[in-house]
Design a protein around this motif. Structure first.
Motif, PDB file in Angstrom:
ATOM      1  N   ARG B  66      42.942  -3.228 -29.405  1.00  0.00           N
ATOM      2  CA  ARG B  66      43.462  -1.892 -29.048  1.00  0.00           C
ATOM      3  C   ARG B  66      42.638  -0.807 -29.744  1.00  0.00           C
ATOM      4  N   ASP B  67      42.403  -0.992 -31.040  1.00  0.00           N
ATOM      5  CA  ASP B  67      41.622   0.012 -31.785  1.00  0.00           C
ATOM      6  C   ASP B  67      40.212   0.147 -31.206  1.00  0.00           C
ATOM      7  N   LEU B  68      39.610  -0.981 -30.870  1.00  0.00           N
ATOM      8  CA  LEU B  68      38.258  -0.933 -30.284  1.00  0.00           C
ATOM      9  C   LEU B  68      38.289  -0.245 -28.920  1.00  0.00           C
ATOM     10  N   SER B  69      39.336  -0.507 -28.169  1.00  0.00           N
ATOM     11  CA  SER B  69      39.414   0.019 -26.804  1.00  0.00           C
ATOM     12  C   SER B  69      39.686   1.518 -26.787  1.00  0.00           C
ATOM     13  N   ASN B  70      40.356   2.009 -27.843  1.00  0.00           N
ATOM     14  CA  ASN B  70      40.662   3.444 -27.915  1.00  0.00           C
ATOM     15  C   ASN B  70      39.699   4.195 -28.827  1.00  0.00           C
ATOM     16  N   GLY B  71      38.741   3.498 -29.400  1.00  0.00           N
ATOM     17  CA  GLY B  71      37.876   4.106 -30.412  1.00  0.00           C
ATOM     18  C   GLY B  71      36.619   4.737 -29.845  1.00  0.00           C
ATOM     19  N   PRO B  72      35.633   4.934 -30.721  1.00  0.00           N
ATOM     20  CA  PRO B  72      34.404   5.662 -30.333  1.00  0.00           C
ATOM     21  C   PRO B  72      33.641   5.022 -29.179  1.00  0.00           C
ATOM     22  N   ALA B  73      33.883   3.756 -28.900  1.00  0.00           N
ATOM     23  CA  ALA B  73      33.162   3.097 -27.797  1.00  0.00           C
ATOM     24  C   ALA B  73      33.364   3.837 -26.476  1.00  0.00           C
ATOM     25  N   ILE B  74      34.503   4.500 -26.328  1.00  0.00           N
ATOM     26  CA  ILE B  74      34.799   5.214 -25.073  1.00  0.00           C
ATOM     27  C   ILE B  74      33.781   6.338 -24.822  1.00  0.00           C
ATOM     28  N   GLU B  75      33.250   6.882 -25.926  1.00  0.00           N
ATOM     29  CA  GLU B  75      32.315   8.021 -25.787  1.00  0.00           C
ATOM     30  C   GLU B  75      31.076   7.661 -24.973  1.00  0.00           C
ATOM     31  N   PHE B  76      30.797   6.375 -24.893  1.00  0.00           N
ATOM     32  CA  PHE B  76      29.577   5.977 -24.184  1.00  0.00           C
ATOM     33  C   PHE B  76      29.809   5.696 -22.701  1.00  0.00           C
ATOM     34  N   MET B  77      31.025   5.983 -22.239  1.00  0.00           N
ATOM     35  CA  MET B  77      31.362   5.735 -20.835  1.00  0.00           C
ATOM     36  C   MET B  77      30.866   6.878 -19.963  1.00  0.00           C
ATOM     37  N   GLU B  78      29.710   6.751 -19.390  1.00  0.00           N
ATOM     38  CA  GLU B  78      29.215   7.816 -18.518  1.00  0.00           C
ATOM     39  C   GLU B  78      29.809   7.643 -17.132  1.00  0.00           C
ATOM     40  N   GLY B  79      30.477   8.672 -16.654  1.00  0.00           N
ATOM     41  CA  GLY B  79      31.037   8.615 -15.313  1.00  0.00           C
ATOM     42  C   GLY B  79      32.422   8.001 -15.241  1.00  0.00           C
ATOM     43  N   GLY B  80      32.894   7.444 -16.351  1.00  0.00           N
ATOM     44  CA  GLY B  80      34.257   6.923 -16.411  1.00  0.00           C
ATOM     45  C   GLY B  80      34.504   5.710 -15.538  1.00  0.00           C
ATOM     46  N   ARG B  81      33.471   5.050 -15.073  1.00  0.00           N
ATOM     47  CA  ARG B  81      33.660   3.870 -14.220  1.00  0.00           C
ATOM     48  C   ARG B  81      33.369   2.598 -15.002  1.00  0.00           C
ATOM     49  N   ILE B  82      34.166   1.567 -14.742  1.00  0.00           N
ATOM     50  CA  ILE B  82      33.906   0.270 -15.358  1.00  0.00           C
ATOM     51  C   ILE B  82      33.441  -0.725 -14.295  1.00  0.00           C
ATOM     52  N   PRO B  83      32.718  -1.759 -14.660  1.00  0.00           N
ATOM     53  CA  PRO B  83      32.239  -2.038 -16.019  1.00  0.00           C
ATOM     54  C   PRO B  83      31.098  -1.105 -16.425  1.00  0.00           C
ATOM     55  N   TYR B  84      30.969  -0.935 -17.721  1.00  0.00           N
ATOM     56  CA  TYR B  84      29.897  -0.106 -18.251  1.00  0.00           C
ATOM     57  C   TYR B  84      29.369  -0.778 -19.521  1.00  0.00           C
ATOM     58  N   THR B  85      28.072  -0.791 -19.646  1.00  0.00           N
ATOM     59  CA  THR B  85      27.455  -1.409 -20.833  1.00  0.00           C
ATOM     60  C   THR B  85      26.560  -0.373 -21.497  1.00  0.00           C
ATOM     61  N   ALA B  86      26.776  -0.159 -22.776  1.00  0.00           N
ATOM     62  CA  ALA B  86      25.967   0.814 -23.519  1.00  0.00           C
ATOM     63  C   ALA B  86      25.225   0.109 -24.644  1.00  0.00           C
ATOM     64  N   ILE B  87      23.953   0.455 -24.781  1.00  0.00           N
ATOM     65  CA  ILE B  87      23.165  -0.024 -25.919  1.00  0.00           C
ATOM     66  C   ILE B  87      23.013   1.167 -26.865  1.00  0.00           C
ATOM     67  N   VAL B  88      23.496   0.980 -28.097  1.00  0.00           N
ATOM     68  CA  VAL B  88      23.653   2.115 -29.008  1.00  0.00           C
ATOM     69  C   VAL B  88      22.791   1.928 -30.251  1.00  0.00           C
ATOM     70  N   ASP B  89      22.121   3.008 -30.646  1.00  0.00           N
ATOM     71  CA  ASP B  89      21.377   3.041 -31.907  1.00  0.00           C
ATOM     72  C   ASP B  89      22.407   3.214 -33.035  1.00  0.00           C
ATOM     73  N   PRO B  90      22.555   2.233 -33.927  1.00  0.00           N
ATOM     74  CA  PRO B  90      23.605   2.348 -34.945  1.00  0.00           C
ATOM     75  C   PRO B  90      23.299   3.386 -36.011  1.00  0.00           C
ATOM     76  N   HIS B  91      22.045   3.770 -36.135  1.00  0.00           N
ATOM     77  CA  HIS B  91      21.666   4.739 -37.163  1.00  0.00           C
ATOM     78  C   HIS B  91      21.987   6.165 -36.720  1.00  0.00           C
ATOM     79  N   SER B  92      21.652   6.480 -35.484  1.00  0.00           N
ATOM     80  CA  SER B  92      21.902   7.831 -34.983  1.00  0.00           C
ATOM     81  C   SER B  92      23.243   7.949 -34.265  1.00  0.00           C
ATOM     82  N   GLY B  93      23.767   6.825 -33.796  1.00  0.00           N
ATOM     83  CA  GLY B  93      24.993   6.851 -32.984  1.00  0.00           C
ATOM     84  C   GLY B  93      24.732   7.223 -31.538  1.00  0.00           C
ATOM     85  N   ASP B  94      23.455   7.379 -31.178  1.00  0.00           N
ATOM     86  CA  ASP B  94      23.121   7.777 -29.804  1.00  0.00           C
ATOM     87  C   ASP B  94      23.040   6.569 -28.876  1.00  0.00           C
TER      88      ASP B  94
END
Lengths: 70, 230
Positions: B66-94
């Motif tokens: 639940r925490d993961l599903s409601n947490g910062p991971a949502i910010e990477f959802m472009e367009g709000g459609r699922i499924p969505y896969t984001a590759i994130v730079d852990p240093h910059s958060g981008d």
């Protein structure tokens, strides 16, 4: 064995002090007999903060999978 | 759920070496209310506590999911459609790359390789995951020893971790240093208790062992002094 306040169960005495280090520990995880088997899956980060900390230390990208049940 | 990637043996093996994986699910509360998709199995952790993990998301409890599903991971959802896969730079958060819709395991591995190389070029080589895990597990071993009053064993665990990480990056050494601080705090508490102990023979015996375990620390002299007390 040193005296411990009775409200602290053995083996948990220092848990709160170490909890940041313990976040990713896998030691001792054993499935109970008779339970369903876990499905194959990548090792999921237990929290976003743990994912960021681990990924920075290991210098690996975080892969976020957003899916739905329905 | 996207089983072609998340249950793909090749991807699972690849992810172990090349990524940190985050899952984020839509409509988790609906699944909880309906009692669907959230079958659990029970594990015992190192402390003997039973924890219920999700069969479909091994290693995670429903609260963690639940925490993961409601947490910062949502910010990477472009367009709000699922499924969505984001590759994130852990240093910059981008977000380095985002993929809308289904992606094959092979394509995802190729993207991760590309961005992993970029991270290595920019930040250098990271810590080996096995070493990272050994430090986390060592902290548990030290903690379990302290819980049973085995301070010398806990110090031994710390010394092994310190040797293991001597030439490793600071982030790992800080974790090992934190283990040392906790072990020494426990040792100091034990020495306080022994100072008040009436049984002099018991104090000498235990402090002799503690003095050996605490060599080259600030507590060594105190343990030696108690060990030589008549």
């Amino acid at each position: 064995m040193p005296p411990r306040p009775p409200q602290i169960p053995p083996g948990r005495a220092y848990y709160s002090r170490m909890r940041r280090i313990l976040a990713l520990a896998t030691l001792g995880l054993a499935a109970a007999a008779g339970d369903p088997k876990p499905e194959p899956a990548p090792r999921w980060a237990p929290s976003w903060d743990a994912a960021v900390e681990e990924a920075r230390a290991l210098n690996l990208p975080i892969v976020v999978h957003r899916h739905g049940f329905y | 759920m996207h089983r072609s990637v998340l249950q793909h043996k090749g991807y699972i093996d690849f992810a172990r070496r090349n990524t940190v994986e985050v899952i984020s699910m839509e409509e988790l509360d609906r699944a909880v209310e309906a009692g669907e998709y959230l079958e659990t199995y029970t594990v015992k952790d190192a402390y003997g506590d039973e924890v219920k993990h999700l069969v479909r998301f091994p290693g995670l409890t429903v609260d963690q999911l639940r925490d993961l599903s409601n947490g910062p991971a949502i910010e990477f959802m472009e367009g709000g459609r699922i499924p969505y896969t984001a590759i994130v730079d852990p240093h910059s958060g981008d977000q380095m790359e985002g993929v809308r819709g289904v992606v094959s395991a092979v394509d995802l591995m190729a993207l991760v390789r590309k961005h992993g190389k970029a991270l290595e070029t920019k930040y250098g080589k990271g810590i080996e995951r096995d070493l990272w895990d050994r430090v986390a597990d060592g902290a548990v071993q030290a903690d379990l020893n302290l819980g049973e009053g085995r301070i010398a064993e806990a110090m031994g665990v710390w010394r092994r971790l310190a040797e293991l990480t001597v030439r490793q990056p600071e982030v790992l050494q800080r974790k090992v240093e934190a283990v040392k601080e906790v072990v020494l705090a426990s040792a100091a508490e034990r020495l306080d208790a022994l100072e008040k102990e009436a049984d002099a023979a018991k104090v000498r015996k235990e402090c002799k062992e503690l003095a050996r375990a605490l060599r080259d620390t600030d507590l060594e002299a105190r343990a030696q002094e108690l060990a030589s007390r008549k």
